[in-house]
Design an enzyme around this catalytic site. Structure first.
Site, PDB file in Angstrom:
ATOM      1  N   LYS B  51       0.849  -1.199   0.000  1.00 30.62           N
ATOM      2  CA  LYS B  51       0.000   0.000   0.000  1.00 30.62           C
ATOM      3  C   LYS B  51       0.882   1.245   0.000  1.00 30.62           C
ATOM      4  O   LYS B  51       1.936   1.259   0.657  1.00 30.62           O
ATOM      5  CB  LYS B  51      -0.907  -0.032   1.239  1.00 30.62           C
ATOM      6  CG  LYS B  51      -1.944   1.064   1.306  1.00 30.62           C
ATOM      7  CD  LYS B  51      -2.871   0.871   2.512  1.00 30.62           C
ATOM      8  CE  LYS B  51      -3.876   1.998   2.635  1.00 30.62           C
ATOM      9  NZ  LYS B  51      -4.807   1.826   3.764  1.00 30.62           N
ATOM     10  N   SER B 125      -9.720   2.067   2.740  1.00 28.43           N
ATOM     11  CA  SER B 125      -8.821   2.827   1.891  1.00 28.43           C
ATOM     12  C   SER B 125      -7.791   1.970   1.143  1.00 28.43           C
ATOM     13  O   SER B 125      -7.174   2.453   0.190  1.00 28.43           O
ATOM     14  CB  SER B 125      -8.074   3.866   2.726  1.00 28.43           C
ATOM     15  OG  SER B 125      -7.183   3.250   3.640  1.00 28.43           O
ATOM     16  N   SER B 149      -9.951  -0.101   6.852  1.00 27.21           N
ATOM     17  CA  SER B 149      -9.338   0.033   5.525  1.00 27.21           C
ATOM     18  C   SER B 149      -8.842  -1.273   4.934  1.00 27.21           C
ATOM     19  O   SER B 149      -8.425  -1.308   3.778  1.00 27.21           O
ATOM     20  CB  SER B 149      -8.172   1.030   5.579  1.00 27.21           C
ATOM     21  OG  SER B 149      -8.677   2.318   5.777  1.00 27.21           O
TER      22      SER B 149
END
Lengths: 90, 449
Positions: B51, B125, B149
């Site tokens: 990420k 997210s 997330s």
């Protein structure tokens, strides 16, 4: 939140918003604060604030001098003058 | 060793395996937009993606924010460093909501799209990580959760998303959102893969004093608790699907009990107050001259310079900075911030009591996967409330896992299991048991051997 208070808050945050964006964010923030206010009737005042979700034992990094040789890599993200990061005037 | 990872290591690969993989990933990235950066030089190991808020040495790491554009970390995050062996090969950085601020994965330019149907959101997210995991056959993604997330995109993209106990995986090298809530976790195509990677990443770290040296257990009392308040207001099709999932667990010898936690809905405002307060201080370090974006005109006074740098924040980031600054103000701090911290303490005590002999089970998300335009039209308060199933375990720092449990209209549905602190293996083992009788569906098998 009235306009003056909102403007003071923006100044504290160092945010400058275009008029349309400002109106939108102000409206959203009023709604969100109203939602945050629903927390007021939670009966949790007997509990000590939990700054962490688990117990974190007190631990410090060892205070020791290390000779870091790759300063160039650390500074490569910035404009530099000799060994200093160049920044704006205070 | 997990099946995927051991099989991948054992199977012979054609000489052009990695070059073909990179080519195919690049083509699909045009369609689904999950990677911000693809490592063209990958040549060994199980591909893993990271990420974009987790630092990889000399690879642009921006947390999908314009203000960090061009930032090249001179170091690896500890989690990445611990995977930097012959066994794993770095494939690329995955897109996300700016700084982790979002439920749907749409708060960044050219946001990722759902691999089952690109008209739908990927969830957020950790949107890019979930899409990459759903597309690549042999791959794992290192993701991060603050309030959901990992669970949200895992549920919407039909993959396993594991969020460990707070403090088990070092946060060193993570671009902070909210320090007391952030947890680095894993997305994979099976619970055993997630467990294998978690084992590699976990463990205390001198660079993160909140990362504790604590053993991880696997205590499963074969009991599930449904919190009544968490299943109120759920989409009727999701609820029907959830009932079927619970019945299947009963068939796996789990007993089921209902409990009530009337105040649990207060976890949502408490979470947003704490996370925004912490985020607003964390983002103060992006000043326009040290990391990423450069304002350049050093003749400007400091405040003007700083204000110009922060104009590059997206609208959700600006909203959270303003709110976080507000709730920390001296005049209202006890009313909002301290009250939220007390609520968190009460939540932890209550959930620990429920979890002492059971897992909590719920759908991962209360709604079916929304279309992109539906998510974009949602007002912030409504969007924040969508997180009400993922926020309680995140606020309490409890380990939880989202796993595919059904498909409605061709789109995946996830279920979430929560356990007590440091009993992480137990929920992964329970999902591994689930996987023996439930086959996950994937539309793409890129890199299959």
């Amino acid at each position: 939140m009235d306009e003056n208070e909102f403007d003071r808050l923006l100044k504290t945050c160092r945010l400058s918003l275009a008029p349309e964006e400002k109106a939108q964010i102000k409206k959203d923030i009023d709604n969100i604060i109203e939602y945050f206010n629903t927390l007021s009737d939670a009966k949790c005042d007997d509990y000590a604030p939990a700054y962490q979700p688990i117990k974190v034992p007190p631990r410090r990094r060892k205070d020791a001098v290390e000779h870091f040789k790759e300063t160039g890599k650390l500074l490569k993200n910035s404009k530099i003058y000799r060994f200093f990061i160049v920044g704006p005037k205070i | 060793m997990s099946q995927n990872i051991s099989e991948f290591a054992k199977r012979p690969k054609p000489d052009n395996y990695y070059s073909e993989l990179v080519k195919k990933v690049g083509e699909l990235n045009q369609k689904f937009r999950m990677f911000s950066n693809i490592n063209q030089d990958i040549s060994f190991g199980l591909p893993f993606s990271v990420k974009d808020n987790i630092c990889v040495k000399d690879v642009e790491s921006t947390a999908s924010s314009k203000i960090l554009s061009g930032y090249l970390p001179p170091f690896n995050a500890t989690a990445v460093d611990r995977l930097s062996t012959d066994e794993f090969g770095f494939l690329g950085k995955t897109k996300m909501d700016e700084f982790g601020f979002g439920t749907f994965g749409i708060n960044c330019p050219e946001h990722p799209l759902n691999p089952f149907d690109e008209r739908y959101v990927a969830g957020g997210s950790s949107s890019g990580s979930a899409v990459a995991t759903a597309i690549l056959k042999h791959h794992v993604s290192i993701a991060e959760s603050t309030g959901g997330s990992i669970s949200s995109p895992s549920s919407f993209c039909g993959v396993v998303g594991f969020t460990p106990s707070y403090g088990t995986v070092s946060r060193y090298g993570l671009i902070d959102y909210a320090n007391s809530l952030d947890k680095i976790g894993v997305m994979a195509r099976s619970a055993s893969d997630a467990r294998y990677v978690f084992d590699k990443m976990k463990g205390s770290d001198n660079y993160d004093t909140t990362c504790v040296d604590h053993g991880v257990s696997s205590l499963n009392k074969k009991k599930l608790v449904i919190i009544d308040q968490l299943v109120n207001g759920i989409d009727s099709e999701i609820l029907g699907s959830f009932d079927r999932t619970v019945s299947k667990f009963e068939g796996m010898d789990y007993s089921v009990e209902h409990k009530s936690i009337p105040f649990i809905e207060k976890a949502i405002p408490a979470y947003y107050i704490i996370s925004m307060a912490e985020a607003s201080t964390n983002l103060a370090k992006y000043t326009g001259f040290k990391y990423g974006l450069k304002v350049g005109d050093f003749s400007k006074p400091y405040n003007d310079f700083f204000t110009e740098a922060r104009s590059s924040f997206g609208i959700e980031t600006k909203r959270r900075v303003v709110l976080g600054t507000f709730v920390r103000s001296a005049s209202v701090k006890s009313r909002y911030y301290e009250k939220a911290l007390r609520l968190r303490a009460m939540l932890i005590a209550t959930l620990n009591d429920v979890l002492k002999d059971a897992f909590i089970i719920s759908p991962s998300m209360p709604i079916k996967v929304p279309k992109v335009e539906e998510a974009m039209e949602m007002d912030p308060v409504k969007a924040y409330k969508i997180d009400y199933l993922t926020i309680p375990p995140n606020l309490a720092g409890l380990p939880h896992v989202s796993f595919p449990s059904d498909y409605i209209g061709g789109m995946p549905v996830g279920t979430q299991l929560v356990t007590n602190h440091f009993n992480d293996y137990a929920i992964l083992d329970a999902v591994a048991e689930w996987e023996k009788s439930f086959k996950y569906k994937f539309k793409y098998e890129v890199g299959a051997l």
